[in-house]
Write a protein that holds these residues in place. Sequence first.
Motif, PDB file in Angstrom:
ATOM      1  N   PHE A  15      54.353  15.794  24.731  1.00 46.77           N
ATOM      2  CA  PHE A  15      53.707  14.912  25.594  1.00 46.77           C
ATOM      3  C   PHE A  15      54.518  13.553  26.404  1.00 46.77           C
ATOM      4  CE2 PHE A  15      53.225  10.269  25.121  1.00 46.77           C
ATOM      5  CZ  PHE A  15      51.655  10.003  26.327  1.00 46.77           C
ATOM      6  N   GLN A  18      56.000  15.660  29.282  1.00 46.59           N
ATOM      7  CA  GLN A  18      55.232  15.359  30.066  1.00 46.59           C
ATOM      8  C   GLN A  18      55.373  13.966  30.532  1.00 46.59           C
ATOM      9  OE1 GLN A  18      52.408  17.708  29.150  1.00 46.59           O
ATOM     10  NE2 GLN A  18      53.137  19.521  29.755  1.00 46.59           N
ATOM     11  N   ARG A  19      55.814  12.951  29.676  1.00 45.16           N
ATOM     12  CA  ARG A  19      55.127  11.547  30.055  1.00 45.16           C
ATOM     13  C   ARG A  19      55.721  10.696  30.589  1.00 45.16           C
ATOM     14  NH1 ARG A  19      52.198  13.112  33.944  1.00 45.16           N
ATOM     15  NH2 ARG A  19      51.615  11.097  33.931  1.00 45.16           N
ATOM     16  N   SER A  20      57.194  10.889  29.002  1.00 47.21           N
ATOM     17  CA  SER A  20      57.673   9.527  29.354  1.00 47.21           C
ATOM     18  C   SER A  20      58.302   9.456  30.520  1.00 47.21           C
ATOM     19  CB  SER A  20      58.930   9.744  28.428  1.00 47.21           C
ATOM     20  OG  SER A  20      59.767  11.467  29.051  1.00 47.21           O
ATOM     21  N   ALA A  22      57.093   8.952  33.762  1.00 48.71           N
ATOM     22  CA  ALA A  22      55.519   8.053  34.162  1.00 48.71           C
ATOM     23  C   ALA A  22      55.331   6.613  33.507  1.00 48.71           C
ATOM     24  CB  ALA A  22      54.478   8.580  34.218  1.00 48.71           C
ATOM     25  N   LEU A  23      55.735   6.594  32.374  1.00 45.04           N
ATOM     26  CA  LEU A  23      55.644   5.856  30.989  1.00 45.04           C
ATOM     27  C   LEU A  23      56.607   4.819  31.689  1.00 45.04           C
ATOM     28  CD1 LEU A  23      54.503   7.588  27.954  1.00 45.04           C
ATOM     29  CD2 LEU A  23      53.159   5.665  29.455  1.00 45.04           C
ATOM     30  N   THR A  26      56.337   2.579  34.652  1.00 43.19           N
ATOM     31  CA  THR A  26      55.347   1.713  34.857  1.00 43.19           C
ATOM     32  C   THR A  26      55.910   0.508  33.769  1.00 43.19           C
ATOM     33  OG1 THR A  26      53.830   2.804  33.918  1.00 43.19           O
ATOM     34  CG2 THR A  26      53.451   1.180  32.983  1.00 43.19           C
ATOM     35  N   SER A  60      42.637  10.047  26.545  1.00 42.16           N
ATOM     36  CA  SER A  60      43.496  10.440  27.012  1.00 42.16           C
ATOM     37  C   SER A  60      44.447   9.570  26.461  1.00 42.16           C
ATOM     38  CB  SER A  60      43.164   9.308  28.556  1.00 42.16           C
ATOM     39  OG  SER A  60      44.769   9.552  29.329  1.00 42.16           O
ATOM     40  N   GLU A  62      47.757   9.928  26.748  1.00 37.15           N
ATOM     41  CA  GLU A  62      48.609   9.187  28.025  1.00 37.15           C
ATOM     42  C   GLU A  62      48.452   7.197  28.235  1.00 37.15           C
ATOM     43  OE1 GLU A  62      50.848   8.840  32.571  1.00 37.15           O
ATOM     44  OE2 GLU A  62      49.597  10.505  31.578  1.00 37.15           O
ATOM     45  N   ARG A  66      49.465   4.054  27.479  1.00 39.76           N
ATOM     46  CA  ARG A  66      50.570   3.111  28.361  1.00 39.76           C
ATOM     47  C   ARG A  66      49.675   1.764  27.757  1.00 39.76           C
ATOM     48  NH1 ARG A  66      49.236   5.798  32.621  1.00 39.76           N
ATOM     49  NH2 ARG A  66      51.279   6.615  32.896  1.00 39.76           N
ATOM     50  N   HIS A 132      49.605   4.160  39.472  1.00 42.51           N
ATOM     51  CA  HIS A 132      49.662   5.109  38.346  1.00 42.51           C
ATOM     52  C   HIS A 132      48.332   5.460  39.439  1.00 42.51           C
ATOM     53  CE1 HIS A 132      52.371   5.045  35.900  1.00 42.51           C
ATOM     54  NE2 HIS A 132      52.678   3.566  35.676  1.00 42.51           N
TER      55      HIS A 132
END
Length: 179
Positions: A15, A18-20, A22-23, A26, A60, A62, A66, A132
């Motif tokens: 996780f 893959q998502r840091s 995008a975080l 933000t 979700s 993410e 978020r 996003h």
Amino acid sequence: MRVRKGDPGAGFAEFVGQRSGALFRTAYALTGDVHVAEDLVQEALERACRHWRKVAAADSPEAYVRRVLVNLANDRWRRRSRRGERTGLAGVPEPVEPRDGFGQAELRAELIGALMGLPMGMRSVVVLHYLHDMGTEQVAEILGISASAVRSQLARGLAKLRESLRTDRAPGAPIGGVR
């Protein structure tokens, strides 16, 4: 992402990988400061890690993380406001000469500067909706507000952004002076 049986932290590293990014985007759009954004992401991921079974079981993960991130940014903004600190663009670097010839660095700095001029709630709505590509209902769920409040904050936020980005620009000229 669901938790694998027998391993409470299974999937967390995946996780994060893959998502840091995008975080971080933000957090940076909310704070305008690279270092603060990094700290907020780290704290949000730390909290998610401590409760990973619950987070991974959510519809979700993410969105859950978020929301933690946005709440942390709001808390930081409130603390700074109460202490009378300036909540603007403390850490945004000066624009650098773009390598691509299109002025992207100037454009980014100008946009982040305009975002920092918005109140935190309005900024959160604009960032989640446009950065996003979230719908009104998703933003409302993440922020814990009504869909009509999201629409109102979005409309007012866009009007303020347009006004602040319109200064020192000829009518019809693109943001950052780029053609």
